[in-house]
Write a protein that holds these residues in place. Structure first.
Motif, PDB file in Angstrom:
ATOM      1  N   ASN A  26      -2.395   8.006   2.101  1.00 25.83           N
ATOM      2  CA  ASN A  26      -1.920   7.775   0.716  1.00 25.83           C
ATOM      3  C   ASN A  26      -2.066   6.345   0.271  1.00 25.83           C
ATOM      4  N   THR A  27      -1.276   5.693   1.508  1.00 30.15           N
ATOM      5  CA  THR A  27      -1.269   4.214   1.329  1.00 30.15           C
ATOM      6  C   THR A  27      -2.739   3.653   1.256  1.00 30.15           C
ATOM      7  N   ILE A  28      -3.279   4.032   2.253  1.00 29.60           N
ATOM      8  CA  ILE A  28      -4.803   3.576   2.191  1.00 29.60           C
ATOM      9  C   ILE A  28      -5.610   3.807   1.041  1.00 29.60           C
ATOM     10  N   ILE A  29      -5.611   5.132   0.435  1.00 28.93           N
ATOM     11  CA  ILE A  29      -6.300   5.329  -0.833  1.00 28.93           C
ATOM     12  C   ILE A  29      -5.709   4.476  -1.976  1.00 28.93           C
ATOM     13  N   ARG A  30      -4.330   4.207  -2.061  1.00 34.47           N
ATOM     14  CA  ARG A  30      -3.713   3.165  -3.164  1.00 34.47           C
ATOM     15  C   ARG A  30      -4.382   1.899  -3.053  1.00 34.47           C
ATOM     16  N   TRP A  31      -4.490   1.283  -1.790  1.00 38.96           N
ATOM     17  CA  TRP A  31      -5.142   0.109  -1.477  1.00 38.96           C
ATOM     18  C   TRP A  31      -6.292  -0.089  -2.079  1.00 38.96           C
ATOM     19  N   LEU A  32      -7.215   1.063  -1.507  1.00 37.23           N
ATOM     20  CA  LEU A  32      -8.711   1.005  -1.951  1.00 37.23           C
ATOM     21  C   LEU A  32      -8.753   1.126  -3.489  1.00 37.23           C
ATOM     22  N   ALA A  33      -8.041   2.003  -3.973  1.00 35.35           N
ATOM     23  CA  ALA A  33      -8.173   2.397  -5.424  1.00 35.35           C
ATOM     24  C   ALA A  33      -7.575   0.739  -6.127  1.00 35.35           C
ATOM     25  N   THR A  34      -6.620   0.139  -5.724  1.00 37.14           N
ATOM     26  CA  THR A  34      -6.415  -1.244  -6.498  1.00 37.14           C
ATOM     27  C   THR A  34      -7.526  -2.219  -6.062  1.00 37.14           C
ATOM     28  N   THR A  35      -7.920  -2.402  -5.027  1.00 34.54           N
ATOM     29  CA  THR A  35      -8.630  -3.485  -4.660  1.00 34.54           C
ATOM     30  C   THR A  35     -10.221  -3.386  -5.147  1.00 34.54           C
ATOM     31  N   CYS A  36     -10.619  -1.886  -5.223  1.00 37.23           N
ATOM     32  CA  CYS A  36     -11.861  -1.603  -5.939  1.00 37.23           C
ATOM     33  C   CYS A  36     -11.834  -1.060  -7.299  1.00 37.23           C
ATOM     34  N   PRO A  37     -11.212  -1.752  -8.190  1.00 40.66           N
ATOM     35  CA  PRO A  37     -10.946  -1.148  -9.379  1.00 40.66           C
ATOM     36  C   PRO A  37     -12.190  -0.463 -10.062  1.00 40.66           C
ATOM     37  N   GLU A  38     -13.273  -1.051  -9.632  1.00 42.67           N
ATOM     38  CA  GLU A  38     -14.507  -0.530 -10.367  1.00 42.67           C
ATOM     39  C   GLU A  38     -14.922   0.953  -9.821  1.00 42.67           C
ATOM     40  N   ALA A  39     -14.079   1.240  -9.109  1.00 43.92           N
ATOM     41  CA  ALA A  39     -14.388   2.899  -8.700  1.00 43.92           C
ATOM     42  C   ALA A  39     -13.515   3.857  -9.722  1.00 43.92           C
ATOM     43  N   GLY A  40     -12.596   3.328 -10.526  1.00 43.62           N
ATOM     44  CA  GLY A  40     -11.896   3.816 -11.573  1.00 43.62           C
ATOM     45  C   GLY A  40     -10.896   5.026 -10.954  1.00 43.62           C
ATOM     46  N   LEU A  41     -10.382   4.704  -9.875  1.00 40.62           N
ATOM     47  CA  LEU A  41      -9.669   5.784  -9.296  1.00 40.62           C
ATOM     48  C   LEU A  41      -8.243   5.306  -9.308  1.00 40.62           C
ATOM     49  N   TRP A  42      -7.807   4.385 -10.112  1.00 40.86           N
ATOM     50  CA  TRP A  42      -6.333   3.900 -10.402  1.00 40.86           C
ATOM     51  C   TRP A  42      -6.411   3.672 -11.960  1.00 40.86           C
ATOM     52  N   PRO A  43      -5.595   4.512 -12.564  1.00 41.54           N
ATOM     53  CA  PRO A  43      -5.623   4.665 -13.967  1.00 41.54           C
ATOM     54  C   PRO A  43      -5.080   3.540 -14.557  1.00 41.54           C
ATOM     55  N   VAL A  44      -5.642   3.141 -15.491  1.00 40.50           N
ATOM     56  CA  VAL A  44      -5.545   1.851 -16.424  1.00 40.50           C
ATOM     57  C   VAL A  44      -4.090   1.933 -17.136  1.00 40.50           C
ATOM     58  N   ASP A  45      -4.242   3.036 -17.849  1.00 39.12           N
ATOM     59  CA  ASP A  45      -2.875   3.121 -18.583  1.00 39.12           C
ATOM     60  C   ASP A  45      -1.639   3.319 -17.703  1.00 39.12           C
ATOM     61  N   GLU A  46      -0.575   2.606 -17.996  1.00 41.66           N
ATOM     62  CA  GLU A  46       0.428   2.417 -17.131  1.00 41.66           C
ATOM     63  C   GLU A  46       1.275   3.711 -17.066  1.00 41.66           C
ATOM     64  N   ALA A  47       1.461   4.615 -18.019  1.00 41.45           N
ATOM     65  CA  ALA A  47       1.995   5.778 -17.864  1.00 41.45           C
ATOM     66  C   ALA A  47       1.400   7.030 -17.023  1.00 41.45           C
ATOM     67  N   VAL A  48       0.086   6.837 -17.371  1.00 40.36           N
ATOM     68  CA  VAL A  48      -0.760   7.652 -16.312  1.00 40.36           C
ATOM     69  C   VAL A  48      -0.820   7.297 -15.005  1.00 40.36           C
ATOM     70  N   ARG A  49      -0.704   5.944 -14.602  1.00 46.44           N
ATOM     71  CA  ARG A  49      -0.613   5.300 -13.449  1.00 46.44           C
ATOM     72  C   ARG A  49       0.312   5.917 -12.637  1.00 46.44           C
ATOM     73  N   TRP A  50       1.679   6.063 -13.447  1.00 51.18           N
ATOM     74  CA  TRP A  50       2.759   6.306 -12.545  1.00 51.18           C
ATOM     75  C   TRP A  50       2.925   7.770 -12.371  1.00 51.18           C
ATOM     76  N   GLN A  51       2.393   8.541 -13.515  1.00 52.13           N
ATOM     77  CA  GLN A  51       2.264  10.078 -13.148  1.00 52.13           C
ATOM     78  C   GLN A  51       1.182  10.369 -11.914  1.00 52.13           C
ATOM     79  N   ALA A  52       0.241   9.541 -11.779  1.00 53.37           N
ATOM     80  CA  ALA A  52      -0.633   9.603 -10.712  1.00 53.37           C
ATOM     81  C   ALA A  52       0.231   9.432  -9.385  1.00 53.37           C
ATOM     82  N   GLN A  53       1.267   8.404  -9.343  1.00 57.00           N
ATOM     83  CA  GLN A  53       1.980   8.038  -8.338  1.00 57.00           C
ATOM     84  C   GLN A  53       2.902   9.279  -7.904  1.00 57.00           C
ATOM     85  N   ALA A  54       3.483   9.861  -8.954  1.00 55.97           N
ATOM     86  CA  ALA A  54       4.410  10.866  -8.781  1.00 55.97           C
ATOM     87  C   ALA A  54       3.473  12.000  -8.090  1.00 55.97           C
TER      88      ALA A  54
END
Ligand SMILES: N[C@@H](CCC(=O)N[C@@H](CS)C(=O)NCC(=O)O)C(=O)O
Length: 309
Positions: A162-190
């Motif tokens: 899951n850490t690798i996936i987080r790293w990938l999503a944040t370093t490749c924002p073009e992929a759209g895997l990391w929610p831009v909206d802050e509240a949604v982003r933290w829900q995704a973390q939960a």
């Protein structure tokens, strides 16, 4: 230059897992970059040889790999994160390696994420029957010897899927895997962190039906316990396309493999309907990267009672 020795390569480079997909548009050159023929294998180990690399903190750490496409990177310098990630395929010298056997659920999750993001990579069979988990050099990358881990030739490495996936999503924002909206982003973390819960209950189900002489009570009990946990996800998916909204995110990547295992339980066994989760699973199955790295690899053998390990 500091050097660091990576584990000896077992030589089992899995050809089907070398990324052949077109990389996404490069964040630096703003256009798709054609891959050099042979780029996926050039300079990489072919047999049991020691890979020597420069440390991430060494002289080569911040080097931008030479871009052979002729794109002008000076117009918009790559961010530090993008350079470290080699995102977009512009850092061909920093080819990403995934250490892990394809059928492992944690490895499959990472492979699926890489497929979704279109990041060039290769995978080496590691762990399980391939061994390597106790190799001291591998332990330097993955402290508990588990798979998967990722490495790059410039010394960057990471473990925990899951850490690798987080790293990938944040370093490749073009992929759209990391929610831009802050509240949604933290829900995704939960939801990502919660993904350990279904992971814990699916194991006993599999152990119960795979026993040489499966016990009906044990199967019913483990399925009921698992269904209670999966019902939580089913409720979340009601009215949603993906776990935290209408876009595939890290939350789906963390949960999609364990749900595949749930739907692979032999049909002969009764289990409650979880319609929203089933509809979501069908949406995942329609994605080529999920087909390639999850459906085709994880629990791929027909699942039957008494099948053993
Ligand atoms: N929480 C870890 C779990 C890693 C893990 O337990 N991986 C299993 C395979 S799914 C493993 O390494 N098993 C031993 C082996 O395959 O040698 C992650 O998600 O990366």
């Amino acid at each position: 230059m500091q050097t660091m020795s990576f584990p000896r390569c077992s030589g089992r480079l899995s050809g089907d897992d070398q990324s052949t997909r077109r990389p996404p548009p490069c964040s630096s050159c703003r256009g798709p970059k054609p891959r050099r023929p042979g780029a996926a294998t050039s300079g990489l180990p072919t047999s049991r040889q020691m890979i020597t690399i420069s440390s991430a903190s060494g002289a080569g750490a911040n080097r931008i790999g030479p871009c052979r496409s002729g794109d002008d990177h000076s117009a918009k310098p790559m961010s530090q994160d993008a350079r470290m990630a080699g995102c977009g395929g512009c850092q061909e010298d920093a080819m990403l390696t995934v250490w892990g056997r394809a059928e492992s659920s944690a490895t499959a999750r990472v492979m699926w994420a890489l497929g979704e993001a279109g990041v060039p990579h290769r995978r080496l069979d590691w762990g399980g029957r391939f061994g390597g988990g106790d190799d001291p050099a591998y332990r330097a990358i993955s402290p508990h010897g588990r798979i998967p881990a990722i490495t790059r030739e410039d010394g960057f490495s990471l473990w925990e899927s899951n850490t690798i996936i987080r790293w990938l999503a944040t370093t490749c924002p073009e992929a759209g895997l990391w929610p831009v909206d802050e509240a949604v982003r933290w829900q995704a973390q939960a939801w990502m962190d919660w993904s350990a819960a279904p992971g814990r209950v699916i194991g006993p189900v599999r152990a119960a039906y795979r026993r040489a002489e499966p016990d009906a009570d044990e199967m019913a009990r483990t399925i009921a316990a698992a269904a209670e946990t999966f019902a939580v996800l089913n409720a979340q998916l009601q009215g949603r396309t993906f776990v935290v909204g209408d876009q595939l995110t890290v939350a789906d990547l963390a949960l999609g493999v364990v749900v595949h295992r749930w739907f692979r339980i032999p049909e002969a066994l009764e289990r409650p309907d979880l319609p929203a989760m089933e509809a979501w699973y069908e949406r995942l199955r329609a994605r080529p990267a999920y087909q390639d790295h999850v459906v085709a690899k994880v629990s791929a053998r027909p699942q039957t009672l008494g099948m053993g390990d």
